[in-house]
Design a protein around this motif. Structure first.
Motif, PDB file in Angstrom:
ATOM      1  N   ASN A 154      67.338 145.840   9.286  1.00 22.92           N
ATOM      2  CA  ASN A 154      68.726 145.437   9.092  1.00 22.92           C
ATOM      3  C   ASN A 154      68.863 144.585   7.842  1.00 22.92           C
ATOM      4  O   ASN A 154      68.313 143.493   7.758  1.00 22.92           O
ATOM      5  CB  ASN A 154      69.204 144.655  10.321  1.00 22.92           C
ATOM      6  CG  ASN A 154      70.706 144.507  10.316  1.00 22.92           C
ATOM      7  OD1 ASN A 154      71.329 144.426   9.262  1.00 22.92           O
ATOM      8  ND2 ASN A 154      71.282 144.471  11.490  1.00 22.92           N
ATOM      9  N   GLU A 157      71.180 142.831   6.840  1.00 23.84           N
ATOM     10  CA  GLU A 157      71.955 141.606   7.008  1.00 23.84           C
ATOM     11  C   GLU A 157      71.073 140.411   7.353  1.00 23.84           C
ATOM     12  O   GLU A 157      71.482 139.270   7.236  1.00 23.84           O
ATOM     13  CB  GLU A 157      73.001 141.797   8.119  1.00 23.84           C
ATOM     14  CG  GLU A 157      74.053 142.859   7.778  1.00 23.84           C
ATOM     15  CD  GLU A 157      75.052 143.053   8.913  1.00 23.84           C
ATOM     16  OE1 GLU A 157      74.925 142.341   9.934  1.00 23.84           O
ATOM     17  OE2 GLU A 157      75.933 143.896   8.784  1.00 23.84           O
ATOM     18  N   TYR A 158      69.896 140.680   7.820  1.00 22.46           N
ATOM     19  CA  TYR A 158      69.022 139.567   8.193  1.00 22.46           C
ATOM     20  C   TYR A 158      68.472 138.863   6.967  1.00 22.46           C
ATOM     21  O   TYR A 158      68.107 139.501   5.977  1.00 22.46           O
ATOM     22  CB  TYR A 158      67.846 140.053   9.042  1.00 22.46           C
ATOM     23  CG  TYR A 158      68.228 140.463  10.428  1.00 22.46           C
ATOM     24  CD1 TYR A 158      68.856 139.571  11.284  1.00 22.46           C
ATOM     25  CD2 TYR A 158      67.955 141.744  10.880  1.00 22.46           C
ATOM     26  CE1 TYR A 158      69.205 139.951  12.547  1.00 22.46           C
ATOM     27  CE2 TYR A 158      68.309 142.131  12.150  1.00 22.46           C
ATOM     28  CZ  TYR A 158      68.940 141.231  12.984  1.00 22.46           C
ATOM     29  OH  TYR A 158      69.286 141.602  14.240  1.00 22.46           O
ATOM     30  N   SER A 212      71.284 140.079  15.457  1.00 26.83           N
ATOM     31  CA  SER A 212      71.789 139.374  14.274  1.00 26.83           C
ATOM     32  C   SER A 212      72.594 138.129  14.621  1.00 26.83           C
ATOM     33  O   SER A 212      72.883 137.313  13.747  1.00 26.83           O
ATOM     34  CB  SER A 212      72.667 140.312  13.444  1.00 26.83           C
ATOM     35  OG  SER A 212      73.755 140.777  14.232  1.00 26.83           O
ATOM     36  N   MET A 244      64.349 144.205  13.590  1.00 24.90           N
ATOM     37  CA  MET A 244      65.108 143.337  12.695  1.00 24.90           C
ATOM     38  C   MET A 244      64.852 143.658  11.235  1.00 24.90           C
ATOM     39  O   MET A 244      65.723 143.532  10.400  1.00 24.90           O
ATOM     40  CB  MET A 244      64.736 141.878  12.938  1.00 24.90           C
ATOM     41  CG  MET A 244      65.469 141.251  14.070  1.00 24.90           C
ATOM     42  SD  MET A 244      65.086 139.515  14.135  1.00 24.90           S
ATOM     43  CE  MET A 244      65.728 139.003  12.572  1.00 24.90           C
TER      44      MET A 244
END
Length: 696
Positions: free
Chosen positions: A25, A27-28, A52, A22
Motif C-alpha cells: 500500500n 499510502e503507508y 492504514s 502493508m
C-alpha cells in the motif's frame, strides 16, 4: 470432516484485508512499513495490524504484544492511542484487566497509575472515582503505598495539588484537619502546612479570609515573633536569656524515608540536643535516628547546613526471574577478521552439540523483595521481581519441576532470537567420497574431514565441512560452510536454502538463496538471491559469471591479464525466475483461500439453519484461513522487499574496495557496462538508466 476443502471461499472484502500486506500500500509511511516487516521477520500474524488506520506507534505496540504472546486483539483498535495500547499491553503481562477502566473514560496517564496500583495489590478501587484525573490518582496511590489514611483526601472535590498538600501533612504527622477544607487553595494549604511543620500556632492565619500571600507574611512573622516573644519573656529573668534562641527546622523528604535538620545562623540561636530529640519525638520519628550526626551538629555548631539526622531503610525490589544456561549462547555467528581484512572461516565454531537428556537451562523464579522501614517505624512493602516467560523453540522438553529444560535428542544446539532450537545433526568422522555413498539426512551434517570425488550430501538443515571440498554435490535446506574452501574442475555443485561461505571457491557452481561469502572466488558460476561478498585486501573475484540479485561487494575485481569476469546484479534472470515463482505460489495460495472461505460460508449456513456441525470444524477452518492469509502476507512482503532492493536508487549494486581491472563486465538491471580502464575504490550503480562509476 465430511467437507470438500477445495470448495471453500470467503467474503471478498475480508479476503482483501487479509491477503494484501502493508508493504503493497503506497499510502503507508516508511515507519509503518518497517513495523510490518519486523512483524513478518518475527513470524507474527501481521494481519492484525495491517490496517492504514493504525499509525506506526500503534503498530509497534500491537507487534510487541504479539511477540510476547499476549492477546493483542484486546487492544488492536485504531480508536486507542498508542499510549493506551501500551498500558493495556503491560497490564496483560500481569493479568490485570484495564479495559473496564478504559470504558469508564480514564485517560492514558490515569490507566498507568491504576495499573501500577493494581500491580502492587493496592485497594485503588475503593477510592477511585470516574471524574478523577491521573495526578489525583497518583496522590492516592502514593498515599496507599505509604500506608496513610487516604480517606482524608481521596475525594474528587480536591484537585491534585490540594491532595498533595494533605498527603505531605499526613506523612509528617501534622494536624491536617486544620486545612482540609476544600475551599482552601493549594497555596493556602501549603502555608498552613509549613507553619505546622515549624511548630507554629497557625490559628491566627488559618482562615479563608487570608490569601496565600497574607498567610505567608503571617507565618514568617510568627517565626520571627516566636523567638522575639521568648526572648522578651526571659529578659525579666536574665539578660543572658535575651540572647538565647531555639530556631531550627526538621524537614521530611523522600516520602518519609529521610529527616533533615537545619539550624539557621541567628544571633543567640542556642539549639540543644534535647531540642532536636524533643521535636523528633513530637513528630513520632523513631527509626534510623543518626545520633552521632545530631551530636556533631550541636557540638560543632554546624549552622546554615542541611544535616541528615534520620534515615529509614528503603524497600528493595526482588530479583527478576532469570535463566541459567548450561550451553554456550555466545558462539560467534560472524567469523573473526584476519589482519588483511579477510575472514577466518577455519577457526570459527559454527555450532555446539548436545546429547539427548542433557540439561540445557534452568529457570530461577523471581524472588521476593526485601521490605524496608521508614523513619516512623512503619514497614515499606517491597515489590516482587518480574517473572520471565518460558523459553520457546524446538527439540527440548521441560522437566516435571517446570523449570528445567532438557534436550529431546542428540543434535545441534542454537539460540536464535530468543528461541532455543535443537535439531538433528549427523557427524561424519571420515572423508566423504563416492565409496561412502549418498548421505541424505533430515537435519544437519558435520563432516570432520573433507569431501572428495563423488561425494554427495543432502540435508534439510546445514552442511558444515571442516576441511576442503573437491568434486562433489552438496544440497542443504539451510547454510553451507566449507571452512577451508572448494577447488574443482567445474564439477563441484552446491545448493543452499541459506548462505554459502568458505575460505575460497575455485571452479565451483553455487546456487543459494542467501549470501555467498569468501576471501577468494575464481572461475566460478554463482547464482544467489543475496549478495556475493569477497573480503580482505588480498581478496579477489576473478573470472566466471556471478549472478547476484542484491549485489556484489569485493576488494579486487578481475586481474591484469584481463580475464573475463561477468557480474549480473539486480533484475537479472535469477530475479525474474524468482518473481515468476512468487507469482505462481501466490496464485496457488489465493485459490486455496478461496476454497477455504467458501467452505467456511457453507458451515456458517449450516449452523444458521440449526444443522448439526461438529464444534471444532468451523474453528479449524478459520484457523487454516488465518494461516494461509499470513502465508500470503509474508509472500507479498518478500516480493515487495525484492522489488525495493533493485530499484534505480539501489545504494551499492557493485562495490569494489580495491582495484577493478579491464575485462570486467557489470550488468545492473540488464544494463551492461564493460570496463575499459583500471579504476580504484569505486561503486558501479545506475543513474538515468546508465551504469556510472562513483568513487568511494
Amino acid at each position: 470432516m465430511g467437507l470438500d476443502m477445495k470448495n471453500l471461499a470467503t467474503d471478498k472484502n475480508q479476503q482483501q484485508e487479509l491477503q494484501f500486506s502493508m508493504t503493497e500500500n503506497a499510502e503507508y509511511k516508511e515507519a509503518q512499513n518497517q513495523e510490518i516487516r519486523l512483524g513478518i521477520e518475527e513470524g507474527l500474524d501481521v494481519s492484525i495490524y495491517s490496517n492504514s488506520d493504525f499509525d506506526w506507534l500503534q503498530m509497534e505496540q500491537i507487534r510487541m504484544g504479539l511477540k510476547d504472546k499476549v492477546d493483542a486483539s484486546v487492544y488492536a483498535n485504531p480508536a486507542y492511542s498508542y499510549e493506551t495500547m501500551r498500558q493495556i499491553r503491560l497490564s496483560l503481562y500481569s493479568a490485570i484487566d484495564l479495559i473496564s477502566y478504559l470504558n469508564r473514560g480514564f485517560t492514558d496517564e490515569a490507566l498507568e497509575e491504576i495499573r501500577l496500583a493494581l500491580l502492587n495489590n493496592l485497594p485503588i478501587d475503593t477510592w477511585l472515582k470516574d471524574d478523577m484525573c491521573a495526578p489525583q490518582i497518583h496522590e492516592i496511590r502514593i498515599g496507599l503505598i505509604e500506608q496513610l489514611d487516604v480517606s482524608v483526601y481521596a475525594d474528587s472535590k480536591y484537585n491534585w495539588m490540594q491532595m498533595q498538600e494533605i498527603r505531605l501533612g499526613l506523612e509528617k504527622k501534622l494536624s491536617v484537619s486544620l486545612y482540609t477544607n476544600y475551599l482552601f487553595s493549594h497555596p493556602q494549604m501549603k502555608e498552613i502546612r509549613l507553619g505546622l511543620e515549624a511548630g507554629l500556632d497557625v490559628s491566627s492565619y488559618c482562615s479563608l479570609i487570608y490569601s496565600a500571600t497574607d498567610m505567608k507574611e503571617k507565618r514568617l512573622s510568627l517565626i520571627n515573633g516566636k523567638t522575639a516573644k521568648e526572648s522578651q519573656a526571659k529578659v525579666k529573668g536574665s539578660i543572658l536569656d535575651s540572647f538565647t534562641k531555639k530556631e531550627f527546622v526538621i524537614s521530611i523528604e523522600e516520602n518519609g524515608n529521610k529527616a533533615y535538620a537545619f539550624i539557621p545562623w541567628v544571633p543567640g540561636n542556642m539549639v540543644t540536643k534535647d531540642d532536636i530529640y524533643n521535636d523528633l519525638e513530637r513528630r513520632e520519628i523513631v527509626f534510623g535516628i543518626r545520633h552521632e550526626a545530631i551530636l556533631d551538629m550541636i557540638e560543632k555548631r554546624r549552622m546554615n547546613e542541611k544535616i541528615l539526622i534520620a534515615e529509614g531503610i528503603p524497600a528493595k525490589k526482588g530479583k527478576d526471574g532469570w535463566f541459567e544456561f548450561f550451553v554456550r549462547l555466545d558462539l560467534p555467528r560472524i567469523p573473526a577478521p584476519l589482519p588483511d581484512g579477510g575472514v577466518d572461516y577455519v577457526n570459527i565454531e559454527a555450532f555446539e552439540m548436545v546429547d539427548k537428556g542433557e540439561k540445557l537451562a534452568v529457570y530461577h523464579p523471581a524472588e521476593k523483595g526485601t521490605n524496608g522501614k521508614n523513619i516512623y517505624g512503619k514497614t515499606i512493602h517491597a515489590e516482587k521481581g518480574m517473572e520471565k516467560k518460558p523459553l520457546r523453540g524446538t527439540g527440548f522438553i521441560i522437566a516435571p519441576d517446570g523449570v528445567t529444560y532438557i534436550s529431546k535428542l542428540n543434535g545441534k544446539f542454537e539460540y536464535i532470537n530468543g528461541r532455543m532450537i535443537i535439531s538433528n545433526m549427523l557427524v561424519v568422522h571420515e572423508d566423504v567420497t563416492s565409496v561412502t555413498g549418498k548421505l541424505e539426512v533430515d537435519g544437519s551434517v558435520y563432516v570432520v574431514g573433507s569431501i572428495y570425488s563423488g561425494g554427495y550430501i543432502k540435508a534439510t538443515g546445514d552442511i558444515i565441512i571442516e576441511h576442503n571440498v573437491e568434486t562433489a554435490r552438496l544440497i542443504a535446506g539451510g547454510n553451507v560452510m566449507i571452512k577451508k574452501g572448494s577447488c574443482s574442475r567445474h564439477d563441484c555443485f552446491i545448493e543452499a536454502g541459506g548462505e554459502v561461505s568458505g575460505k575460497f571457491f575455485e571452479a565451483a557452481n553455487i546456487n543459494a538463496r542467501g549470501n555467498v561469502k569468501a576471501n577468494y572466488i575464481m572461475n566460478s558460476n554463482i547464482n544467489t538471491q543475496g549478495r556475493v561478498i569477497v573480503s580482505g585486501s588480498k581478496g579477489v573475484l576473478l573470472g566466471g559469471r556471478i549472478c547476484a540479485v542484491k549485489g556484489v561487494d569485493t576488494f579486487n575485481l578481475g586481474n591484469s591479464s584481463h580475464l573475463k569476469t561477468i557480474l549480473e546484479v539486480g533484475r537479472n534472470e535469477l530475479y525474474e525466475n524468482q518473481q515468476a515463482e512468487f507469482a505462481e505460489k501466490r496464485e496457488q495460495i489465493l485459490n486455496e483461500l478461496s476454497a477455504l472461505e467458501m467452505g467456511r460460508n457453507k458451515i456458517i449456513q449450516l449452523i444458521t439453519a440449526e444443522k448439526e456441525v461438529p464444534e471444532d470444524v468451523l474453528r479449524k477452518v478459520c484457523a487454516t484461513i488465518t494461516v494461509k492469509s499470513q502465508e500470503l502476507a509474508n509472500l507479498d512482503a518478500e516480493v515487495s522487499k525484492l522489488a525495493n532492493l533493485t530499484e534505480q536508487n539501489f545504494i551499492a549494486p557493485v562495490c569494489v574496495r580495491g582495484k577493478a581491472h579491464v575485462g570486467s563486465t557489470i550488468v545492473i538491471n540488464t544494463i551492461k557496462y564493460m570496463l575499459s580502464m583500471e579504476v580504484n575504490r569505486v561503486i558501479f550503480k545506475l543513474r538515468n538508466k546508465q551504469v556510472i562509476i562513483v568513487t568511494l
